[in-house]
Each structure stands twice: as structure tokens, then as C-alpha cells.
Write a protein that holds these residues in place. Sequence first.
Motif, short mmCIF file in Angstrom:
data_model
loop_
_atom_site.label_atom_id
_atom_site.label_comp_id
_atom_site.label_asym_id
_atom_site.label_seq_id
_atom_site.Cartn_x
_atom_site.Cartn_y
_atom_site.Cartn_z
N GLY A 1 -1.32 4.67 2.77
CA GLY A 1 -1.07 3.30 3.17
C GLY A 1 -1.22 3.09 4.67
N GLY A 2 -0.84 4.06 5.48
CA GLY A 2 -0.98 3.94 6.92
C GLY A 2 -2.43 3.92 7.36
N VAL A 3 -3.26 4.72 6.71
CA VAL A 3 -4.71 4.72 7.01
C VAL A 3 -5.33 3.39 6.62
CG1 VAL A 3 -6.92 5.83 6.49
CG2 VAL A 3 -4.86 7.22 6.77
N ILE A 4 -4.94 2.87 5.46
CA ILE A 4 -5.46 1.58 5.01
C ILE A 4 -5.09 0.48 6.00
CG2 ILE A 4 -5.28 -0.17 3.18
CD1 ILE A 4 -4.76 2.24 1.25
N LEU A 5 -3.85 0.52 6.47
CA LEU A 5 -3.40 -0.46 7.46
C LEU A 5 -4.26 -0.37 8.72
CD1 LEU A 5 -1.45 -2.55 8.67
CD2 LEU A 5 0.07 -0.66 9.26
N ALA A 6 -4.52 0.83 9.20
CA ALA A 6 -5.33 1.00 10.41
C ALA A 6 -6.75 0.46 10.20
CB ALA A 6 -5.38 2.47 10.79
N LEU A 7 -7.35 0.74 9.06
CA LEU A 7 -8.70 0.25 8.77
C LEU A 7 -8.73 -1.28 8.74
CD1 LEU A 7 -9.68 2.78 5.95
CD2 LEU A 7 -10.57 2.74 8.30
N ASN A 8 -7.72 -1.88 8.11
CA ASN A 8 -7.66 -3.34 8.05
C ASN A 8 -7.50 -3.95 9.44
OD1 ASN A 8 -7.88 -3.22 5.28
ND2 ASN A 8 -5.69 -3.47 4.90
N LEU A 9 -6.64 -3.34 10.25
CA LEU A 9 -6.40 -3.89 11.58
C LEU A 9 -7.62 -3.74 12.48
CD1 LEU A 9 -2.71 -2.83 12.26
CD2 LEU A 9 -3.58 -5.08 11.65
N ILE A 10 -8.42 -2.70 12.26
CA ILE A 10 -9.66 -2.56 13.03
C ILE A 10 -10.57 -3.75 12.75
CG2 ILE A 10 -11.81 -1.24 13.17
CD1 ILE A 10 -10.11 1.29 12.77
N VAL A 11 -10.74 -4.08 11.46
CA VAL A 11 -11.62 -5.20 11.09
C VAL A 11 -11.06 -6.52 11.61
CG1 VAL A 11 -12.63 -6.49 9.17
CG2 VAL A 11 -12.50 -3.99 9.07
N GLU A 12 -9.76 -6.71 11.45
CA GLU A 12 -9.17 -8.00 11.81
C GLU A 12 -9.06 -8.20 13.32
OE1 GLU A 12 -5.61 -8.25 9.50
OE2 GLU A 12 -6.72 -8.55 7.63
N ASN A 13 -8.69 -7.15 14.04
CA ASN A 13 -8.46 -7.28 15.47
C ASN A 13 -9.73 -7.12 16.31
OD1 ASN A 13 -5.38 -7.52 16.14
ND2 ASN A 13 -5.53 -6.09 14.44
N LEU A 14 -10.73 -6.43 15.78
CA LEU A 14 -11.95 -6.22 16.54
C LEU A 14 -13.10 -7.12 16.10
CD1 LEU A 14 -12.05 -2.32 16.92
CD2 LEU A 14 -11.10 -4.03 18.46
N MET B 1 0.82 -1.21 0.00
CA MET B 1 0.00 0.00 0.00
C MET B 1 0.86 1.26 0.00
SD MET B 1 -2.89 -1.36 -0.21
CE MET B 1 -3.46 -3.04 0.02
N LEU B 2 1.98 1.21 0.70
CA LEU B 2 2.88 2.36 0.73
C LEU B 2 3.43 2.65 -0.67
CD1 LEU B 2 4.32 4.43 2.58
CD2 LEU B 2 6.18 2.78 2.79
N LEU B 3 3.81 1.60 -1.39
CA LEU B 3 4.32 1.79 -2.74
C LEU B 3 3.24 2.31 -3.69
CD1 LEU B 3 6.55 -1.40 -3.17
CD2 LEU B 3 7.34 0.97 -3.06
N LEU B 4 2.01 1.84 -3.50
CA LEU B 4 0.92 2.22 -4.40
C LEU B 4 0.31 3.58 -4.06
CD1 LEU B 4 -1.03 -1.13 -4.89
CD2 LEU B 4 0.12 0.19 -6.67
N PHE B 5 0.08 3.82 -2.76
CA PHE B 5 -0.74 4.96 -2.36
C PHE B 5 -0.04 5.97 -1.45
CE2 PHE B 5 -3.67 1.21 -2.66
CZ PHE B 5 -4.19 1.52 -3.91
N LEU C 1 -9.38 3.61 -2.37
CA LEU C 1 -9.78 2.67 -1.32
C LEU C 1 -10.46 1.43 -1.90
CD1 LEU C 1 -11.08 5.07 1.49
CD2 LEU C 1 -8.94 3.77 1.43
N ARG C 2 -11.10 1.55 -3.06
CA ARG C 2 -11.68 0.36 -3.69
C ARG C 2 -10.58 -0.63 -4.05
NH1 ARG C 2 -15.50 0.94 -8.53
NH2 ARG C 2 -13.79 2.13 -9.41
N THR C 3 -9.54 -0.13 -4.68
CA THR C 3 -8.41 -0.99 -5.02
C THR C 3 -7.76 -1.54 -3.77
OG1 THR C 3 -7.99 0.36 -6.98
CG2 THR C 3 -6.20 -1.06 -6.23
N ALA C 4 -7.59 -0.69 -2.76
CA ALA C 4 -6.93 -1.12 -1.52
C ALA C 4 -7.70 -2.23 -0.82
CB ALA C 4 -6.77 0.08 -0.59
#
Length: 323
Positions: free
Chosen positions: A123-136, A115-119, A264-267
Motif C-alpha cells: 500500500g505504501g508503494v501504491i501511494l507513492a506511485l499515485n502521488l508521483i502522477v498527481e503531484n508531478l 490499499m493497506l487493508l487490501l495489499f 497493481l492492476r486492481t490498485a
Amino acid sequence: MLDILAITGPIYLCIAAGYASVRWNLFTKADMRVFGKFVIQIALPALLFNALASRPLGEVVHPGYLLAFTAGSLALIGAALWFSRSVLRKSLTESAYVAMGMTCSNSGYVGYPVMLLLFGPLGGVILALNLIVENLIKLPLLFTLADAGAHEGERPSLLQALKQTGERLVRNPMIVAIFAGFVVALLGWQLPAVITRTVTLFSAASSGMALFIIGGTLVGLQVKGMRRQVSLIAVGKLLLHPLAVFAAVSLLPLLGLPSVDGDLRTAAVLSAAMPMLGIYSILAQRHGFEGFTAAALLATTAASFFTLSAILWLMRHSAGWLA
């Protein structure tokens, strides 16, 4: 195609460097655990806090993304549990780990560098959103099912599993960092420059080291004798999971629910296409399923080079997905 390889190539070269360093005894697998502890306890939390605290709240809250990523993942979790229980005749505990392998992405060690290379900073925001879904949502659900399956018929064990999951979340430094970052963004605080620079220094260490660790931990893993189950998990993680999230991204707006727009759709789809989380086999040790989970981790991580490159190529040649 060369531009796609320019994105995925550095990711897997870092993984290969980590593998070679352990294979040729520059470092040991025990060293990888120490490096991993640094990344999980310090570098990634610093990255998450920095990504959220440095942006206005409106830029880090994306209900459509969270909904689509959650809906696609939960749909596949349900399908994986049904198939493993009804067709393969596996126990609820083993089925929970099959579903975990298919739906819980390596968002920090592999996903974030992509994500960092692409966006860039997004990329940091995308990581946070993913971790919210996965960890919560995903991991608590799957841990609860795995623990409940190990004590089927004992109702109190389910309550105990929920309690243990809650305690893990409270102690998880990445969840604490996400919460703290949201608070700072919500209140609009401007942190002192010395604090932000210190956090940035630690967060910068997360990307390359995370990939290096993945490579080092793959040394010595075996796939022999588990090809059927490993293949099922790999196909589920690398193909079915991104397909399920793609379906959610496309269909949920038709139901009047929040849409996912732009990058975000691609992400969302790419996040689902990542191999499973790097501690997959470690998590499975508590119930004695480290064998097939370690084999699945090895096979899926290796195969993801080709599937990620293919998905990126398809998106780049599909109007409106990847500029």
C-alpha cells in the motif's frame, strides 16, 4: 458481500468518528486543520519515505502502473475540460477545477488505508506511485490551466503559473520524501535502526488520523443549489475515472507498452475510484470556487462508500482481478 464491507466499513467508520467529534464539539474544524498539517507535513512523508527506502528499487518502480494511471487520468481531464467548456460554457479556470474534482484522488487520506487493508506493505508503494502522477503531472497541469484562465490573453501569466507550480513542488514535503526514498533505494543504503523505527512510528499515525480528519472537515458543508454540477463531478470521479484507468490498464499492453500485473492492476482502478483529494475546496479558494468544490467533496465522499464497495465486489467476482 460481508467481506467487502469488512474492507470498506472501517474506512467510513473512521470518517464517521471524525464527523461526530466535530459535530458534537469534541474537536473543532480548526483542530482538523492542525491535525491535517501534521499528517501532510510529517506522517505521510514518513510513510512515503519508509515505503520506498525499505525496498529494492525494482520493487518500487512500476512503469506500467505509472503509464496506465497517467493515461487514464489525462484522457478524462481532456474530456472534462471539453465538456465543461463546450457544453456547460464554463470558464477555463472553473473547468480546470471540475476536471480536478473528477481526476485527482484522495490517495493519502482514503486511498492508502484501503490499499493497506487490501495489499499490506504494498500500500505504501501504491501511494507513492499515485502521488508521483498527481503531484508531478495532474495537479501542475490543472493549476497552470486555472491560473492561465484567470489571466486569459496575458501570455506571461502562463510562465508565472509554471514557475509557481515548480516552487510548490520543491517545497512539498511528500515530493521531497519520495525523492529521498528513491535515492536510498537506488543506492541500496541500510539506514540505522533508530532512524527506521522513528520513521515507522510517524508513518503509523497517518492512516487512522487521515480518515478522522476527512470526517471532521465535512461538517457544515452544503450541497443545496449545486446538484447538477456536483452530480457531474461525483459521477466523473467515482465512475468515469476508474473506467478510464481500467481502459488504459487493458488497452496499453495491446499497443506494446508496459503492462500492469497482479495486485497493481486492481490498485490502479481502485485508486481512481477514490473520492477527490481532501483539500479540493481549499485549493479552489484562490479563484473563488470553494462553493461547488466543497459541495462536491461532501457528496462524492459520502457516495464513495457505495461505489467503492460495488467496484470491489465486481473485481472480486471477476477472474484475475482480485483474489
